[in-house]
Write an enzyme that holds these catalytic residues in place. Structure first.
Site, PDB file in Angstrom:
ATOM      1  N   SER A 152      26.394  48.770 -29.057  1.00 12.09           N
ATOM      2  CA  SER A 152      26.329  49.783 -30.335  1.00 12.09           C
ATOM      3  C   SER A 152      24.943  49.613 -30.715  1.00 12.09           C
ATOM      4  CB  SER A 152      27.615  49.690 -31.053  1.00 12.09           C
ATOM      5  OG  SER A 152      27.158  50.290 -32.411  1.00 12.09           O
ATOM      6  N   TYR A 165      31.524  44.522 -36.985  1.00  8.62           N
ATOM      7  CA  TYR A 165      31.449  45.358 -35.811  1.00  8.62           C
ATOM      8  C   TYR A 165      30.082  44.984 -35.057  1.00  8.62           C
ATOM      9  CZ  TYR A 165      31.229  49.963 -33.414  1.00  8.62           C
ATOM     10  OH  TYR A 165      31.111  51.117 -32.472  1.00  8.62           O
ATOM     11  N   LYS A 169      29.537  43.752 -31.345  1.00  9.74           N
ATOM     12  CA  LYS A 169      29.119  44.479 -30.421  1.00  9.74           C
ATOM     13  C   LYS A 169      27.769  43.995 -29.500  1.00  9.74           C
ATOM     14  CE  LYS A 169      31.226  48.194 -30.170  1.00  9.74           C
ATOM     15  NZ  LYS A 169      32.161  48.582 -28.900  1.00  9.74           N
TER      16      LYS A 169
END
Length: 299
Positions: A152, A165, A169
Site C-alpha cells: 500500500s 497498517y 504493508k
C-alpha cells in the site's frame, strides 16, 4: 477473452469482495481454477462467515468456471495448510497465490492500543507469510509459481492514522524482496501490488466510486501473476493509472575521522543527492558500495 491461465490453479485470499473478488473473477474468466478464501469478517477483522466466499464461487461456476470456497483465517497456519492440502487434493497443483486479505484498525499512534497494532500486523504480514509458506515447497517442486503481496502507499509513503497498517504493508515489500531472490532458481516470481480502489476499506473517505473501481486495478494483478510476469516489482495501480515504485540508494559520500558526526550533518545534502542513485539487486549492494568508498579513500 484469453485463456492465459488455462490449467492453472490460483488461491486468492480476501476474495469475498472488493479487490480480491475482482482478481478471482478475472483469473477464472481466463481459465484458472480458483480457491476463494475469505474469513467473512468485518473490515476490522471481527466476525466470520463463509457466505461471501461461496457467493463468489457461485458467480464463477455460473460463468462456466471452476472454484472452491475456503473460510480459513490467514492467521491460522494449520487452517491455511489444510486449505492448501484441499486444493492439492482437488486440482493437484497451485500456480498462483494472491495475498490480498487484510483488515483496518486505524487510529493515531498516540491513541492506538498495541493489540490493534499486533492484529493488523498478524493479518497482513503473518497472513501472507502463512499462505506463502504453505505453498512454497509445492511451487519449488513444480519449478513454477507466481506470488503477489498486496502492499500500500500507506506503507511505501506513510499515511496519518495507519502506523500499524503502514508497517505491515512495508514489511510485505521486504518479504517480497527476499523471496524473489530465493525463488528465482525455481521460477517463483514474487511481486507487490499497491492498489488504489474504493472498497469497504475506503468507504469512509468519500472517493468517487466509478473512478476507483477495484476492477481497474486487476489488470496489473493479472500481469504480475502471468507466465511473463516480472519479479521483485512494486506495481502501483488505481483509477486506470499504473506506476512502479522503487527503493533506491544514493551514491552518498565517504566520511570518517573524529569530526565524522559533524561532517555527516554538513554534507547531508551530498549524501541525499539522487544523481546516479541505483536500485540494488540485493541488500549486499549497500555494503559493497560502502566498502568501495573505503578502498578508494585508502588508495
Amino acid at each position: 477473452m484469453s485463456d492465459m491461465f488455462k490449467g492453472q490453479v490460483a488461491i486468492v485470499t480476501g476474495a469475498g469482495g472488493g479487490l480480491g473478488r475482482e482478481h478471482a473473477l478475472a483469473l477464472a474468466a481466463r481459465g484458472a481454477k480458483v480457491v476463494i478464501n475469505d474469513l467473512g469478517g468485518s473490515r476490522d477483522g471481527s466476525g466470520a462467515s463463509q457466505s461471501a466466499a461461496e457467493a463468489v464461487v457461485d458467480e464463477i461456476r455460473a460463468a462456466g468456471g471452476e472454484a472452491m470456497a475456503s473460510a480459513a483465517s490467514v492467521t491460522d497456519f494449520a487452517a491455511v495448510s489444510q486449505m492448501v492440502a484441499d486444493t492439492m487434493a482437488q486440482w493437484g497443483r497451485i500456480d498462483i497465490l494472491v495475498n490480498n486479505a487484510g483488515i483496518l484498525r486505524d487510529k493515531s499512534f498516540a491513541k492506538m492500543e498495541l493489540d490493534d497494532f499486533r492484529l493488523v500486523m498478524d493479518v497482513h504480514l503473518m497472513g501472507a507469510v502463512n499462505c506463502t509458506k504453505a505453498v512454497w515447497d509445492i511451487m519449488r517442486a513444480q519449478n513454477y509459481g507466481r506470488i503477489v503481496m498486496t502492499t500500500s502507499s500507506s506503507g511505501l509513503f506513510g499515511n496519518f492514522g495507519q502506523s500499524n497498517y503502514g508497517a505491515a504493508k512495508m514489511a510485505l515489500v521486504g518479504l517480497m524482496q527476499t523471496l524473489s531472490i530465493e525463488g528465482a532458481k525455481n521460477d517463483i516470481r514474487v511481486n507487490c501490488l499497491a492498489p488504489t480502489a474504493h472498497t469497504r476499506m475506503t468507504e469512509d473517505l468519500g472517493l468517487p466510486l466509478e473512478a476507483l473501481a477495484p476492477a481497474l486495478v486487476t489488470p496489473g494483478l493479472l500481469h504480475l501473476v502471468s507466465p511473463d510476469a516480472p519479479t521483485r516489482c512494486i506495481l502501483a495501480a488505481g483509477a486506470g493509472g499504473f506506476e512502479r515504485a522503487y527503493i533506491t540508494l544514493t551514491q552518498g559520500d565517504f566520511i570518517t575521522g573524529p569530526e565524522a558526526a559533524e561532517q555527516v550533518a554538513a554534507r547531508f545534502d551530498k549524501i541525499s543527492d539522487r544523481t546516479g542513485e541505483i536500485v540494488p539487486e540485493m541488500g549486499a549492494a549497500q555494503g559493497m558500495i560502502e566498502l568501495t568508498k573505503a578502498q578508494s579513500a585508502q588508495g
